[in-house]
Design a protein around this motif. Sequence first.
Motif, PDB file in Angstrom:
ATOM      1  N   MET A   1       0.714  -0.954  -0.431  1.00  0.00           N
ATOM      2  CA  MET A   1      -0.018   0.087  -0.162  1.00  0.00           C
ATOM      3  C   MET A   1       0.832   1.259   0.063  1.00  0.00           C
ATOM      4  O   MET A   1       0.402   2.094  -0.842  1.00  0.00           O
ATOM      5  CB  MET A   1      -0.919   0.124   1.121  1.00  0.00           C
ATOM      6  CG  MET A   1      -1.832   1.133   1.336  1.00  0.00           C
ATOM      7  SD  MET A   1      -3.077   1.035  -0.362  1.00  0.00           S
ATOM      8  CE  MET A   1      -4.517   1.938   0.432  1.00  0.00           C
ATOM      9  N   LYS A   2       1.815   1.119   0.968  1.00  0.00           N
ATOM     10  CA  LYS A   2       2.811   2.240   0.946  1.00  0.00           C
ATOM     11  C   LYS A   2       3.254   2.689  -0.324  1.00  0.00           C
ATOM     12  O   LYS A   2       3.581   3.678  -0.779  1.00  0.00           O
ATOM     13  CB  LYS A   2       3.941   2.141   1.819  1.00  0.00           C
ATOM     14  CG  LYS A   2       4.753   3.064   2.042  1.00  0.00           C
ATOM     15  CD  LYS A   2       5.921   3.138   3.230  1.00  0.00           C
ATOM     16  CE  LYS A   2       6.818   4.147   3.179  1.00  0.00           C
ATOM     17  NZ  LYS A   2       7.876   3.792   4.143  1.00  0.00           N
ATOM     18  N   GLN A   3       3.780   1.790  -1.376  1.00  0.00           N
ATOM     19  CA  GLN A   3       4.448   1.779  -2.494  1.00  0.00           C
ATOM     20  C   GLN A   3       3.578   2.232  -3.494  1.00  0.00           C
ATOM     21  O   GLN A   3       4.047   3.139  -4.336  1.00  0.00           O
ATOM     22  CB  GLN A   3       5.041   0.382  -2.840  1.00  0.00           C
ATOM     23  CG  GLN A   3       6.167   0.462  -4.197  1.00  0.00           C
ATOM     24  CD  GLN A   3       7.152   1.391  -3.854  1.00  0.00           C
ATOM     25  OE1 GLN A   3       7.735   1.560  -2.671  1.00  0.00           O
ATOM     26  NE2 GLN A   3       7.493   2.181  -4.796  1.00  0.00           N
ATOM     27  N   LEU A   4       2.151   1.931  -3.459  1.00  0.00           N
ATOM     28  CA  LEU A   4       1.192   2.311  -4.254  1.00  0.00           C
ATOM     29  C   LEU A   4       1.127   3.852  -4.161  1.00  0.00           C
ATOM     30  O   LEU A   4       1.088   4.681  -5.020  1.00  0.00           O
ATOM     31  CB  LEU A   4      -0.182   1.929  -4.077  1.00  0.00           C
ATOM     32  CG  LEU A   4      -1.370   2.181  -4.907  1.00  0.00           C
ATOM     33  CD1 LEU A   4      -1.195   1.690  -6.117  1.00  0.00           C
ATOM     34  CD2 LEU A   4      -2.576   1.594  -4.180  1.00  0.00           C
ATOM     35  N   VAL A   5       1.116   4.355  -2.738  1.00  0.00           N
ATOM     36  CA  VAL A   5       0.960   5.697  -2.584  1.00  0.00           C
ATOM     37  C   VAL A   5       2.245   6.421  -3.060  1.00  0.00           C
ATOM     38  O   VAL A   5       2.005   7.678  -3.618  1.00  0.00           O
ATOM     39  CB  VAL A   5       0.778   6.110  -1.215  1.00  0.00           C
ATOM     40  CG1 VAL A   5       0.833   7.628  -0.671  1.00  0.00           C
ATOM     41  CG2 VAL A   5      -0.630   5.435  -0.600  1.00  0.00           C
ATOM     42  N   VAL A   6       3.500   5.788  -2.931  1.00  0.00           N
ATOM     43  CA  VAL A   6       4.566   6.513  -3.297  1.00  0.00           C
ATOM     44  C   VAL A   6       4.698   6.726  -4.898  1.00  0.00           C
ATOM     45  O   VAL A   6       5.186   7.706  -5.300  1.00  0.00           O
ATOM     46  CB  VAL A   6       5.818   5.849  -2.767  1.00  0.00           C
ATOM     47  CG1 VAL A   6       6.907   6.312  -3.499  1.00  0.00           C
ATOM     48  CG2 VAL A   6       6.083   6.106  -1.125  1.00  0.00           C
ATOM     49  N   ASN A   7       4.384   5.613  -5.566  1.00  0.00           N
ATOM     50  CA  ASN A   7       4.244   5.649  -6.869  1.00  0.00           C
ATOM     51  C   ASN A   7       3.230   6.728  -7.503  1.00  0.00           C
ATOM     52  O   ASN A   7       3.600   7.348  -8.631  1.00  0.00           O
ATOM     53  CB  ASN A   7       3.997   4.331  -7.393  1.00  0.00           C
ATOM     54  CG  ASN A   7       5.380   3.371  -7.363  1.00  0.00           C
ATOM     55  OD1 ASN A   7       5.992   3.572  -7.051  1.00  0.00           O
ATOM     56  ND2 ASN A   7       4.773   1.879  -7.405  1.00  0.00           N
ATOM     57  N   GLY A   8       2.047   6.764  -6.880  1.00  0.00           N
ATOM     58  CA  GLY A   8       1.119   7.818  -7.271  1.00  0.00           C
ATOM     59  C   GLY A   8       1.625   8.960  -7.085  1.00  0.00           C
ATOM     60  O   GLY A   8       1.249  10.002  -8.107  1.00  0.00           O
ATOM     61  N   TRP A   9       2.103   9.221  -5.973  1.00  0.00           N
ATOM     62  CA  TRP A   9       2.692  10.699  -5.686  1.00  0.00           C
ATOM     63  C   TRP A   9       3.866  11.119  -6.663  1.00  0.00           C
ATOM     64  O   TRP A   9       3.769  11.947  -7.202  1.00  0.00           O
ATOM     65  CB  TRP A   9       3.345  10.653  -4.401  1.00  0.00           C
ATOM     66  CG  TRP A   9       3.860  11.903  -3.843  1.00  0.00           C
ATOM     67  CD1 TRP A   9       5.086  12.263  -4.214  1.00  0.00           C
ATOM     68  CD2 TRP A   9       3.351  12.980  -3.414  1.00  0.00           C
ATOM     69  NE1 TRP A   9       5.453  13.728  -3.647  1.00  0.00           N
ATOM     70  CE2 TRP A   9       4.245  14.112  -3.002  1.00  0.00           C
ATOM     71  CE3 TRP A   9       1.989  13.421  -3.011  1.00  0.00           C
ATOM     72  CZ2 TRP A   9       4.000  15.397  -2.735  1.00  0.00           C
ATOM     73  CZ3 TRP A   9       1.711  14.449  -2.431  1.00  0.00           C
ATOM     74  CH2 TRP A   9       2.620  15.501  -2.085  1.00  0.00           C
ATOM     75  N   ASN A  10       4.682  10.223  -6.998  1.00  0.00           N
ATOM     76  CA  ASN A  10       5.820  10.191  -7.909  1.00  0.00           C
ATOM     77  C   ASN A  10       5.226  10.551  -9.187  1.00  0.00           C
ATOM     78  O   ASN A  10       5.683  11.168 -10.015  1.00  0.00           O
ATOM     79  CB  ASN A  10       6.961   9.380  -8.080  1.00  0.00           C
ATOM     80  CG  ASN A  10       7.653   9.337  -6.768  1.00  0.00           C
ATOM     81  OD1 ASN A  10       7.832  10.557  -5.869  1.00  0.00           O
ATOM     82  ND2 ASN A  10       8.391   8.254  -6.540  1.00  0.00           N
ATOM     83  N   PHE A  11       4.337   9.808  -9.648  1.00  0.00           N
ATOM     84  CA  PHE A  11       3.724   9.959 -10.902  1.00  0.00           C
ATOM     85  C   PHE A  11       3.144  11.351 -11.483  1.00  0.00           C
ATOM     86  O   PHE A  11       3.220  11.932 -12.541  1.00  0.00           O
ATOM     87  CB  PHE A  11       2.618   8.923 -11.250  1.00  0.00           C
ATOM     88  CG  PHE A  11       2.017   8.767 -12.799  1.00  0.00           C
ATOM     89  CD1 PHE A  11       2.847   8.587 -13.749  1.00  0.00           C
ATOM     90  CD2 PHE A  11       0.736   9.622 -12.822  1.00  0.00           C
ATOM     91  CE1 PHE A  11       2.137   8.378 -14.943  1.00  0.00           C
ATOM     92  CE2 PHE A  11       0.039   9.392 -14.197  1.00  0.00           C
ATOM     93  CZ  PHE A  11       0.923   9.157 -15.176  1.00  0.00           C
ATOM     94  N   ILE A  12       2.724  11.838 -10.260  1.00  0.00           N
ATOM     95  CA  ILE A  12       1.932  13.251 -10.216  1.00  0.00           C
ATOM     96  C   ILE A  12       3.132  14.261 -10.100  1.00  0.00           C
ATOM     97  O   ILE A  12       2.968  15.422 -10.949  1.00  0.00           O
ATOM     98  CB  ILE A  12       0.819  13.279  -9.393  1.00  0.00           C
ATOM     99  CG1 ILE A  12      -0.056  12.469  -9.667  1.00  0.00           C
ATOM    100  CG2 ILE A  12       0.297  14.874  -9.349  1.00  0.00           C
ATOM    101  CD1 ILE A  12      -1.309  12.280  -8.471  1.00  0.00           C
TER     102      ILE A  12
END
Length: 98
Positions: A1-12
């Motif tokens: 879950m943490k990695q999903l949030v980090v990847n989403g943040w970085n993508f934006i």
Amino acid sequence: MKQLVVNGWNFIFDANVSPLRNIPDVGTRHYVFQALAFMWAVAFATAIGSYTIFAVSILGHTVLIAAAAITVATYTTAAKKPKMFVFGSGRSNDDEHV
């Protein structure tokens, strides 16, 4: 879950990961990012403001509807039971003839 949030943040928000990386000019890339940020800030402010004002609007409409209901009830009572407004007022219909 943490990695999903980090990847989403970085993508934006990461210029090296987001699709904005394809814009060759750094200044233009920054301008587009700022325009998007401003757009989202306005969108959230509008949404939060409308939710807040919505509560005030509901209260205002409730007061108006209640006032209309009380007026209808008063007029209906005056038409069907006019003596209800005389009871306890210290006056009677006999006083009108004096």
